[in-house]
Design a protein around this motif. Structure first.
Motif, mmCIF file in Angstrom:
data_model
loop_
_atom_site.group_PDB
_atom_site.id
_atom_site.type_symbol
_atom_site.label_atom_id
_atom_site.label_comp_id
_atom_site.label_asym_id
_atom_site.label_seq_id
_atom_site.Cartn_x
_atom_site.Cartn_y
_atom_site.Cartn_z
ATOM 1 N N MET A 31 99.866 -37.966 9.445
ATOM 2 C CA MET A 31 98.677 -37.765 8.643
ATOM 3 C C MET A 31 99.097 -37.085 7.343
ATOM 4 O O MET A 31 99.864 -36.142 7.356
ATOM 5 N N SER A 32 98.595 -37.568 6.262
ATOM 6 C CA SER A 32 98.981 -37.008 4.968
ATOM 7 C C SER A 32 98.376 -35.622 4.772
ATOM 8 O O SER A 32 97.436 -35.227 5.458
ATOM 9 N N HIS A 33 98.932 -34.901 3.799
ATOM 10 C CA HIS A 33 98.441 -33.550 3.511
ATOM 11 C C HIS A 33 96.987 -33.576 3.048
ATOM 12 O O HIS A 33 96.204 -32.712 3.398
ATOM 13 N N ARG A 34 96.648 -34.587 2.273
ATOM 14 C CA ARG A 34 95.261 -34.678 1.775
ATOM 15 C C ARG A 34 94.291 -34.912 2.919
ATOM 16 O O ARG A 34 93.209 -34.344 2.959
ATOM 17 N N ARG A 35 94.670 -35.768 3.832
ATOM 18 C CA ARG A 35 93.771 -36.018 4.975
ATOM 19 C C ARG A 35 93.634 -34.770 5.826
ATOM 20 O O ARG A 35 92.549 -34.448 6.291
ATOM 21 N N ARG A 36 94.737 -34.079 6.042
ATOM 22 C CA ARG A 36 94.667 -32.834 6.815
ATOM 23 C C ARG A 36 93.767 -31.816 6.121
ATOM 24 O O ARG A 36 92.941 -31.160 6.746
ATOM 25 N N ALA A 37 93.937 -31.685 4.823
ATOM 26 C CA ALA A 37 93.103 -30.739 4.079
ATOM 27 C C ALA A 37 91.640 -31.157 4.121
ATOM 28 O O ALA A 37 90.751 -30.322 4.291
ATOM 29 N N ALA A 38 91.389 -32.466 3.997
ATOM 30 C CA ALA A 38 90.004 -32.944 4.046
ATOM 31 C C ALA A 38 89.386 -32.697 5.416
ATOM 32 O O ALA A 38 88.229 -32.279 5.522
ATOM 33 N N VAL A 39 90.159 -32.945 6.469
ATOM 34 C CA VAL A 39 89.652 -32.702 7.828
ATOM 35 C C VAL A 39 89.397 -31.213 8.034
ATOM 36 O O VAL A 39 88.370 -30.823 8.595
ATOM 37 N N ALA A 40 90.301 -30.374 7.541
ATOM 38 C CA ALA A 40 90.114 -28.927 7.687
ATOM 39 C C ALA A 40 88.874 -28.458 6.938
ATOM 40 O O ALA A 40 88.075 -27.673 7.467
ATOM 41 N N VAL A 41 88.685 -28.945 5.717
ATOM 42 C CA VAL A 41 87.493 -28.568 4.936
ATOM 43 C C VAL A 41 86.228 -29.071 5.628
ATOM 44 O O VAL A 41 85.221 -28.347 5.722
ATOM 45 N N LEU A 42 86.268 -30.279 6.140
ATOM 46 C CA LEU A 42 85.105 -30.842 6.834
ATOM 47 C C LEU A 42 84.761 -30.026 8.081
ATOM 48 O O LEU A 42 83.591 -29.705 8.329
ATOM 49 N N LEU A 50 85.561 -26.843 8.681
ATOM 50 C CA LEU A 50 85.063 -25.528 8.259
ATOM 51 C C LEU A 50 83.631 -25.622 7.751
ATOM 52 O O LEU A 50 82.803 -24.742 8.034
ATOM 53 N N ALA A 51 83.307 -26.688 7.024
ATOM 54 C CA ALA A 51 81.930 -26.873 6.551
ATOM 55 C C ALA A 51 80.986 -27.079 7.730
ATOM 56 O O ALA A 51 79.863 -26.554 7.734
ATOM 57 N N ALA A 52 81.411 -27.830 8.739
ATOM 58 C CA ALA A 52 80.574 -28.040 9.921
ATOM 59 C C ALA A 52 80.346 -26.733 10.668
ATOM 60 O O ALA A 52 79.225 -26.436 11.104
ATOM 61 N N ILE A 53 81.387 -25.927 10.815
ATOM 62 C CA ILE A 53 81.233 -24.628 11.496
ATOM 63 C C ILE A 53 80.294 -23.727 10.699
ATOM 64 O O ILE A 53 79.411 -23.086 11.270
ATOM 65 N N PHE A 54 80.456 -23.704 9.384
ATOM 66 C CA PHE A 54 79.574 -22.886 8.544
ATOM 67 C C PHE A 54 78.130 -23.358 8.681
ATOM 68 O O PHE A 54 77.210 -22.551 8.832
ATOM 69 N N GLY A 55 77.917 -24.666 8.638
ATOM 70 C CA GLY A 55 76.559 -25.202 8.773
ATOM 71 C C GLY A 55 75.941 -24.871 10.122
ATOM 72 O O GLY A 55 74.762 -24.532 10.209
ATOM 73 N N LEU A 56 76.726 -24.955 11.180
ATOM 74 C CA LEU A 56 76.208 -24.616 12.515
ATOM 75 C C LEU A 56 75.861 -23.135 12.601
ATOM 76 O O LEU A 56 74.866 -22.760 13.234
ATOM 77 N N CYS A 57 76.666 -22.285 11.975
ATOM 78 C CA CYS A 57 76.360 -20.841 11.990
ATOM 79 C C CYS A 57 75.071 -20.551 11.234
ATOM 80 O O CYS A 57 74.234 -19.761 11.688
ATOM 81 N N VAL A 58 74.894 -21.187 10.094
ATOM 82 C CA VAL A 58 73.664 -20.984 9.317
ATOM 83 C C VAL A 58 72.458 -21.494 10.105
ATOM 84 O O VAL A 58 71.425 -20.826 10.187
ATOM 85 N N HIS A 59 72.585 -22.655 10.722
ATOM 86 C CA HIS A 59 71.484 -23.212 11.522
ATOM 87 C C HIS A 59 71.167 -22.306 12.709
ATOM 88 O O HIS A 59 69.997 -22.051 13.010
ATOM 89 N N TYR A 60 72.182 -21.792 13.354
ATOM 90 C CA TYR A 60 71.960 -20.899 14.501
ATOM 91 C C TYR A 60 71.185 -19.658 14.074
ATOM 92 O O TYR A 60 70.236 -19.249 14.732
ATOM 93 N N ASP A 61 71.580 -19.066 12.947
ATOM 94 C CA ASP A 61 70.903 -17.867 12.478
ATOM 95 C C ASP A 61 69.473 -18.172 12.038
ATOM 96 O O ASP A 61 68.561 -17.399 12.315
#
Length: 179
Positions: free
Chosen positions: A1-12, A14-25
């Motif tokens: 997997m390329s570095h860009r794909r890894r970075a994109a997956v990591a950002v995605l 992290l964004a999903a975790i952040f969104g779930l935390c905001v929704h939970y609160d």
């Protein structure tokens, strides 16, 4: 997997975790099946007869009458509440969690209660045990894996991963790089 794909997956992720935390609160109060302290402060009489859970700081305990007066905090301040049927050993200033039925006059008939006495060492113990556990997990992980700076990925350490293909040949761990 390329570095860009890894970075994109990591950002995605992290964004999903952040969104779930905001929704939970944001939806926490809707998931709570009993009135919150804010709802009790605003419209206590509307909830008389309902079962609820309150958290409060003990002001007085009358062991003979099996009652306790607690101060319940809410967003706008605090209010006093009398707990009937309270039979726990707690000093003023201790924290209690009481579950029971609300009655008129900011009184609750308690069916279950838990005392949470403040202990200065509890927080230190919690963080120390968590740190030891995290270090143990990291030690186990890095015992079998290492960081490959050339590919910015984790790769198995020599001889620690892989297995037997069944025909006597060794199978090495790791994946393919589609970059």
């Amino acid at each position: 997997m390329s570095h860009r794909r890894r970075a994109a997956v990591a950002v995605l992720l992290l964004a999903a975790i952040f969104g779930l935390c905001v929704h939970y609160d944001a939806t926490e109060e809707r998931r709570w099946d009993s009135p919150t302290s804010d709802e009790l402060a605003a419209e206590y009489d509307a909830h008389v007869g309902e079962r609820t859970l309150v958290f409060g700081t003990v002001e007085r305990v009358d062991s003979d009458a099996r009652t306790a007066t607690v101060s319940v905090e809410h967003d706008g301040g605090e209010f006093a509440m009398t707990l009937r049927g309270f039979d726990r050993d707690v000093e003023p200033g201790g924290t209690v969690q009481a579950y029971g039925t609300l009655e008129a006059g900011r009184t609750m008939t308690v069916s279950e209660s838990v005392v949470v006495n403040p202990d200065g060492g509890a927080a230190l113990y919690k963080y120390a045990v968590s740190a030891v556990g995290a270090l143990g997990i990291l030690a186990l992980f890095f015992r079998r894996w290492r960081v490959d700076p050339a590919t910015l990925s984790f790769v198995p350490r020599d001889g620690s991963a892989g297995g037997d293909a069944g025909d006597g040949t060794a199978v090495r761990g790791g994946g393919t790089d589609d970059a």
